[in-house]
Design a protein around this motif. Structure first.
Motif, mmCIF file in Angstrom:
data_model
loop_
_atom_site.group_PDB
_atom_site.id
_atom_site.type_symbol
_atom_site.label_atom_id
_atom_site.label_comp_id
_atom_site.label_asym_id
_atom_site.label_seq_id
_atom_site.Cartn_x
_atom_site.Cartn_y
_atom_site.Cartn_z
ATOM 1 N N PRO A 129 0.838 -1.201 0.000
ATOM 2 C CA PRO A 129 0.000 0.000 0.000
ATOM 3 C C PRO A 129 0.875 1.254 0.000
ATOM 4 C CG PRO A 129 -0.193 -1.212 2.089
ATOM 5 C CD PRO A 129 0.696 -1.989 1.206
ATOM 6 N N ASP A 130 0.436 2.287 -0.728
ATOM 7 C CA ASP A 130 1.204 3.524 -0.758
ATOM 8 C C ASP A 130 0.487 4.650 -0.026
ATOM 9 O OD1 ASP A 130 -0.780 3.725 -2.637
ATOM 10 O OD2 ASP A 130 0.515 4.390 -4.260
ATOM 11 N N ILE A 131 -0.643 4.340 0.606
ATOM 12 C CA ILE A 131 -1.319 5.300 1.468
ATOM 13 C C ILE A 131 -1.592 4.618 2.802
ATOM 14 C CG2 ILE A 131 -2.380 6.644 -0.388
ATOM 15 C CD1 ILE A 131 -4.964 5.108 0.118
ATOM 16 N N GLY A 132 -1.732 5.408 3.826
ATOM 17 C CA GLY A 132 -1.957 4.874 5.157
ATOM 18 C C GLY A 132 -0.842 5.300 6.101
ATOM 19 N N ALA A 133 -1.108 5.165 7.374
ATOM 20 C CA ALA A 133 -0.136 5.575 8.387
ATOM 21 C C ALA A 133 1.066 4.629 8.399
ATOM 22 C CB ALA A 133 -0.806 5.581 9.756
ATOM 23 N N ILE A 134 2.230 5.195 8.640
ATOM 24 C CA ILE A 134 3.444 4.396 8.752
ATOM 25 C C ILE A 134 3.616 4.014 10.216
ATOM 26 C CG2 ILE A 134 5.952 4.388 8.520
ATOM 27 C CD1 ILE A 134 5.602 6.266 6.153
ATOM 28 N N ARG A 135 3.797 2.748 10.461
ATOM 29 C CA ARG A 135 3.947 2.208 11.811
ATOM 30 C C ARG A 135 5.292 1.511 11.920
ATOM 31 N NH1 ARG A 135 0.097 4.992 13.990
ATOM 32 N NH2 ARG A 135 -1.986 4.483 13.271
ATOM 33 N N SER A 136 5.709 1.286 13.139
ATOM 34 C CA SER A 136 6.939 0.519 13.350
ATOM 35 C C SER A 136 6.645 -0.632 14.295
ATOM 36 C CB SER A 136 8.046 1.408 13.925
ATOM 37 O OG SER A 136 7.707 1.818 15.224
ATOM 38 N N SER A 137 7.455 -1.632 14.192
ATOM 39 C CA SER A 137 7.325 -2.792 15.052
ATOM 40 C C SER A 137 8.715 -3.340 15.315
ATOM 41 C CB SER A 137 6.443 -3.844 14.382
ATOM 42 O OG SER A 137 6.158 -4.886 15.287
ATOM 43 N N GLN A 138 8.812 -4.182 16.299
ATOM 44 C CA GLN A 138 10.117 -4.743 16.620
ATOM 45 C C GLN A 138 9.994 -6.193 17.049
ATOM 46 O OE1 GLN A 138 11.582 -2.198 19.663
ATOM 47 N NE2 GLN A 138 10.154 -2.911 21.207
ATOM 48 N N LEU A 147 12.398 -9.428 19.054
ATOM 49 C CA LEU A 147 13.520 -9.761 19.934
ATOM 50 C C LEU A 147 13.935 -8.579 20.805
ATOM 51 C CD1 LEU A 147 15.663 -11.879 17.471
ATOM 52 C CD2 LEU A 147 14.070 -12.687 19.213
ATOM 53 N N GLY A 148 12.950 -7.960 21.433
ATOM 54 C CA GLY A 148 13.241 -6.882 22.371
ATOM 55 C C GLY A 148 13.850 -5.651 21.740
ATOM 56 N N GLY A 149 13.596 -5.414 20.463
ATOM 57 C CA GLY A 149 14.097 -4.228 19.783
ATOM 58 C C GLY A 149 15.365 -4.451 18.985
ATOM 59 N N LEU A 150 15.934 -5.645 19.005
ATOM 60 C CA LEU A 150 17.127 -5.905 18.197
ATOM 61 C C LEU A 150 16.797 -5.871 16.714
ATOM 62 C CD1 LEU A 150 18.941 -8.720 20.172
ATOM 63 C CD2 LEU A 150 19.618 -6.351 19.922
ATOM 64 N N LEU A 151 15.602 -6.323 16.351
ATOM 65 C CA LEU A 151 15.142 -6.272 14.958
ATOM 66 C C LEU A 151 13.989 -5.282 14.910
ATOM 67 C CD1 LEU A 151 15.053 -10.097 14.237
ATOM 68 C CD2 LEU A 151 16.891 -8.495 13.717
ATOM 69 N N HIS A 152 14.154 -4.225 14.136
ATOM 70 C CA HIS A 152 13.168 -3.149 14.070
ATOM 71 C C HIS A 152 12.801 -2.918 12.615
ATOM 72 C CE1 HIS A 152 11.271 0.269 16.085
ATOM 73 N NE2 HIS A 152 11.458 0.908 14.947
ATOM 74 N N TYR A 153 11.519 -2.726 12.327
ATOM 75 C CA TYR A 153 11.116 -2.493 10.946
ATOM 76 C C TYR A 153 9.892 -1.601 10.893
ATOM 77 C CZ TYR A 153 7.679 -6.141 11.925
ATOM 78 O OH TYR A 153 6.660 -6.878 12.479
ATOM 79 N N TYR A 154 9.672 -1.001 9.732
ATOM 80 C CA TYR A 154 8.543 -0.099 9.474
ATOM 81 C C TYR A 154 7.634 -0.730 8.438
ATOM 82 C CZ TYR A 154 11.405 3.317 11.868
ATOM 83 O OH TYR A 154 12.156 3.972 12.800
ATOM 84 N N TYR A 155 6.367 -0.409 8.540
ATOM 85 C CA TYR A 155 5.397 -0.897 7.563
ATOM 86 C C TYR A 155 4.289 0.136 7.435
ATOM 87 C CZ TYR A 155 2.681 -2.151 11.694
ATOM 88 O OH TYR A 155 1.996 -2.091 12.872
ATOM 89 N N ARG A 156 3.563 0.066 6.350
ATOM 90 C CA ARG A 156 2.443 0.981 6.126
ATOM 91 C C ARG A 156 1.162 0.278 6.480
ATOM 92 N NH1 ARG A 156 2.222 5.854 3.646
ATOM 93 N NH2 ARG A 156 4.281 5.594 2.741
ATOM 94 N N GLU A 157 0.380 0.894 7.336
ATOM 95 C CA GLU A 157 -0.899 0.331 7.759
ATOM 96 C C GLU A 157 -1.900 0.412 6.616
ATOM 97 O OE1 GLU A 157 -3.286 2.383 10.877
ATOM 98 O OE2 GLU A 157 -2.557 0.692 12.059
ATOM 99 N N ALA A 158 -2.645 -0.638 6.400
ATOM 100 C CA ALA A 158 -3.645 -0.640 5.327
ATOM 101 C C ALA A 158 -4.678 0.446 5.589
ATOM 102 C CB ALA A 158 -4.305 -1.994 5.230
ATOM 103 N N ALA A 159 -5.044 1.153 4.542
ATOM 104 C CA ALA A 159 -5.998 2.257 4.676
ATOM 105 C C ALA A 159 -7.403 1.766 4.861
ATOM 106 C CB ALA A 159 -5.932 3.145 3.456
#
Length: 68
Positions: A45-54, A56-68
């Motif tokens: 998706p190219d619209i929607g809020a950008i969220r982050s998640s992690q 292993l306690g924050g060792l692996l962190h990534y961003y994703y776009r929430e579905a609109a």
């Protein structure tokens, strides 16, 4: 993962499975033109809020776009 201490085989297996899941479904790969190996969506998706998640306690962190 150099910041982790594993107590037993079960803990090590859990960490490895979390890392493999992150590696295949959440991490962009430069060798694949910054694409994900097994994307959740065919087209991201190219619209929607950008969220982050992690993982292993924050060792692996990534961003994703929430579905609109």
């Amino acid at each position: 993962m150099e910041r982790m201490i594993f107590f037993g085989e079960a803990a090590l297996r859990r960490v490895v499975s979390e890392f493999v899941l992150h590696y295949h479904t959440e991490r962009n790969h430069q060798g694949l033109e910054n694409k994900i190996i097994q994307p959740e969506f065919v087209e991201f998706p190219d619209i929607g809020a950008i969220r982050s998640s992690q993982r292993l306690g924050g060792l692996l962190h990534y961003y994703y776009r929430e579905a609109a």
